[in-house]
Each structure stands twice: as structure tokens, then as C-alpha cells.
Design an enzyme around this catalytic site. Structure first.
Site, PDB file in Angstrom:
ATOM      1  N   SER A  65       0.829  -1.214   0.000  1.00 12.48           N
ATOM      2  CA  SER A  65       0.000   0.000   0.000  1.00 12.48           C
ATOM      3  C   SER A  65       0.859   1.258   0.000  1.00 12.48           C
ATOM      4  O   SER A  65       2.001   1.257   0.470  1.00 12.48           O
ATOM      5  CB  SER A  65      -0.904   0.029   1.239  1.00 12.48           C
ATOM      6  OG  SER A  65      -1.793  -1.054   1.237  1.00 12.48           O
TER       7      SER A  65
HETATM    8  N1  SAH Z   1      -1.174  -4.788   3.946  1.00  9.98           N
HETATM    9  C1  SAH Z   1      -0.364  -5.063   2.775  1.00  9.98           C
HETATM   10  C2  SAH Z   1      -1.012  -4.597   1.487  1.00  9.98           C
HETATM   11  C3  SAH Z   1      -1.983  -5.551   1.094  1.00  9.98           C
HETATM   12  S1  SAH Z   1      -2.636  -5.569  -0.528  1.00  9.98           S
HETATM   13  C4  SAH Z   1       1.012  -4.484   2.870  1.00  9.98           C
HETATM   14  O1  SAH Z   1       1.311  -3.767   3.837  1.00  9.98           O
HETATM   15  O2  SAH Z   1       1.826  -4.779   1.990  1.00  9.98           O
HETATM   16  C5  SAH Z   1      -4.046  -6.587  -0.128  1.00  9.98           C
HETATM   17  C6  SAH Z   1      -3.731  -8.008   0.239  1.00  9.98           C
HETATM   18  O3  SAH Z   1      -4.961  -8.621   0.632  1.00  9.98           O
HETATM   19  C7  SAH Z   1      -3.199  -8.845  -0.917  1.00  9.98           C
HETATM   20  O4  SAH Z   1      -1.996  -9.459  -0.531  1.00  9.98           O
HETATM   21  C8  SAH Z   1      -4.310  -9.884  -1.164  1.00  9.98           C
HETATM   22  O5  SAH Z   1      -3.822 -11.146  -1.588  1.00  9.98           O
HETATM   23  C9  SAH Z   1      -4.933  -9.967   0.215  1.00  9.98           C
HETATM   24  N2  SAH Z   1      -6.317 -10.484   0.261  1.00  9.98           N
HETATM   25  C10 SAH Z   1      -7.326 -10.303  -0.635  1.00  9.98           C
HETATM   26  N3  SAH Z   1      -8.451 -10.939  -0.216  1.00  9.98           N
HETATM   27  C11 SAH Z   1      -8.142 -11.533   0.975  1.00  9.98           C
HETATM   28  C12 SAH Z   1      -8.880 -12.341   1.898  1.00  9.98           C
HETATM   29  N4  SAH Z   1     -10.157 -12.687   1.695  1.00  9.98           N
HETATM   30  N5  SAH Z   1      -8.246 -12.771   3.011  1.00  9.98           N
HETATM   31  C13 SAH Z   1      -6.940 -12.452   3.252  1.00  9.98           C
HETATM   32  N6  SAH Z   1      -6.199 -11.688   2.420  1.00  9.98           N
HETATM   33  C14 SAH Z   1      -6.787 -11.233   1.289  1.00  9.98           C
END
Ligand code: SAH
Length: 217
Positions: A65
Site C-alpha cells: 500500500s
Molecule cells: N497490507 C499489505 C497490502 C496488502 S494488498 C502491505 O502492507 O503490503 C491486499 C492483500 O490482501 C493482498 O496481498 C491480497 O492477496 C490480500 N487479500 C485479498 N483478499 C483476501 C482475503 N479474503 N483474506 C486475506 N487476504 C486477502
């Protein structure tokens, strides 16, 4: 792990000043961003991108992010030391480290298998105690509930009831809720003493989608 040199620290200080200018005022959040080396979450060839206020691809079709978004969501959580925090969407692990740096006990869920495996092992190189889980974040972690705070870092099509159930009374959940296909509205839900939910909104953001079930995609 890549080293954290004076040059990196200097770049981070500029990023923090930049976030302050964009309206982030919670000094505890700014200090955590100042202390967690974001460049180690990216390939070393992307150093020049690590401290720009931009999201960045981390493989498996996912992104780390934007620092402003991390700072904004973290500020909305009104975190206190010792809080039990559940993060949905481990991704690179950067946001989890920011929460842990602020003294939270972090539980983080990722649904994408490769990302989960890579980040789980990478996070052991930090001095934080972050527990990682390969699971569907929509279901939360009933075994470890209740949580003081829940943070969703993927675009949620709806507010998952399981997560509301796993929130302590007085607890808060922050999530980007899908308004349409283009953008999401940042929402903060507070579970009040009488069990009712207070809902506040904080502007538009763009996240990768929150999907259902574990996957390799
Ligand atoms: N917090 C992260 C950014 C995340 S991007 C950081 O600091 O880098 C969003 C993430 O959510 C992705 O890795 C995606 O695979 C995950 N995601 C999407 N749907 C999800 C779900 N149902 N449960 C867990 N993770 C999920």
C-alpha cells in the site's frame, strides 16, 4: 535483509515530512513509519521507489500500500500499546510491521499462498512478534478472537459479519468499502457498549480486491 543506511533513514525522514504535509498528524504513526525500513520490502533495484508516496507491485498481482494509505488507516485505528490487532491482507508485511512497531500484538491473514509463504519467512527477520495465517480473511480468526482492532487492507465488497462478531466491545474496525468498481470509501466501525455499531466515513481510496477463499492466483 538489505542494510538500513543513513541514506535510507534520510529518505524516510523526507517521506515522513511529506506525510505530515498531506495531513497525517498522529506522531506515534509517523514515528513508526520513520522506524520501519520500507525499502527492505521491495527488491533492492526499486530503492528509488521505496520512499515515494506510492503503492508498488510486490508480485502475485498484489501491491504494497501507499505510505499515505498505511498512515491514514493506522491513524484511524487509534492504536494503543498492547492492543490485539487483526489485519486482513498481509501482502508484503509492511503494514503489519508498522502496527507491531507501535506495540500492537499483530495477527495477520493472507489468502494468496505464495505471498503468505514468502512474507511469513521474511517477517522472521524482524524483531516483532507477528503471527501470520493462510486463510480467508472474511472469516477472521475465531480461535484468537476477540480483537481490539481489525484492519482490512483490501477492498471489501461488504462488511464481513464474522469480523464484526470478533471485535471487542469498544473495538474498532477500519476498512475500504467498495462503493463501485472504481474506488472505495474508508469506513471506521466502532462497536459500542450497547452492541450497536457506529459508522464513520473518511474519503475515497483505491485497493486491490478482497477475494474469497485461499488461492494460488
Ligand atoms: N497490507 C499489505 C497490502 C496488502 S494488498 C502491505 O502492507 O503490503 C491486499 C492483500 O490482501 C493482498 O496481498 C491480497 O492477496 C490480500 N487479500 C485479498 N483478499 C483476501 C482475503 N479474503 N483474506 C486475506 N487476504 C486477502
Amino acid at each position: 535483509m538489505q542494510e538500513d543506511s543513513y541514506r535510507h533513514k534520510g529518505m524516510r525522514k523526507i517521506l515522513v515530512d511529506n506525510l505530515r504535509n498531506k495531513g497525517i498528524s498522529d506522531e506515534k504513526v509517523l514515528m513508526a513509519i520513520n522506524n520501519v525500513p520500507r525499502h527492505v520490502f521491495l527488491d533492492s533495484s526499486f530503492l528509488d521507489f521505496a520512499y515515494q508516496d506510492k503503492a508498488f507491485p510486490i508480485g502475485s498481482g498484489q501491491t504494497i500500500s501507499q505510505p499515505f494509505t498505511v498512515a491514514f488507516q493506522t491513524s484511524l485505528l487509534e492504536l494503543e500499546k498492547g492492543h490485539k490487532v487483526l489485519e486482513i491482507g498481509t501482502g508484503s508485511g509492511y503494514q503489519a510491521c508498522v502496527l507491531a512497531e507501535m506495540g500492537a500484538k499483530v495477527f495477520t491473514i493472507e489468502r494468496q499462498r505464495n505471498l503468505y509463504t514468502k512474507t511469513k519467512s521474511f517477517l522472521t527477520e524482524f524483531p516483532y512478534r507477528i503471527r501470520t495465517f493462510l486463510a480467508d480473511g472474511n472469516k477472521g480468526l475465531p480461535t484468537y478472537a476477540p480483537f481490539d482492532r481489525i484492519l482490512i487492507t483490501a477492498a471489501a465488497p461488504e462488511i464481513p459479519q464474522a469480523l464484526i462478531d470478533q471485535l471487542k466491545t469498544g473495538g474498532m474496525m477500519v476498512l475500504p468499502l467498495c462503493e463501485n468498481e472504481e474506488y472505495q470509501t474508508m469506513v471506521r466501525i466502532t462497536k459500542k457498549e450497547d452492541g450497536n455499531l457506529k459508522r464513520e466515513t473518511f474519503g475515497d481510496f483505491r485497493f486491490v480486491p478482497m477475494l474469497k477463499e485461499i488461492g494460488n492466483d
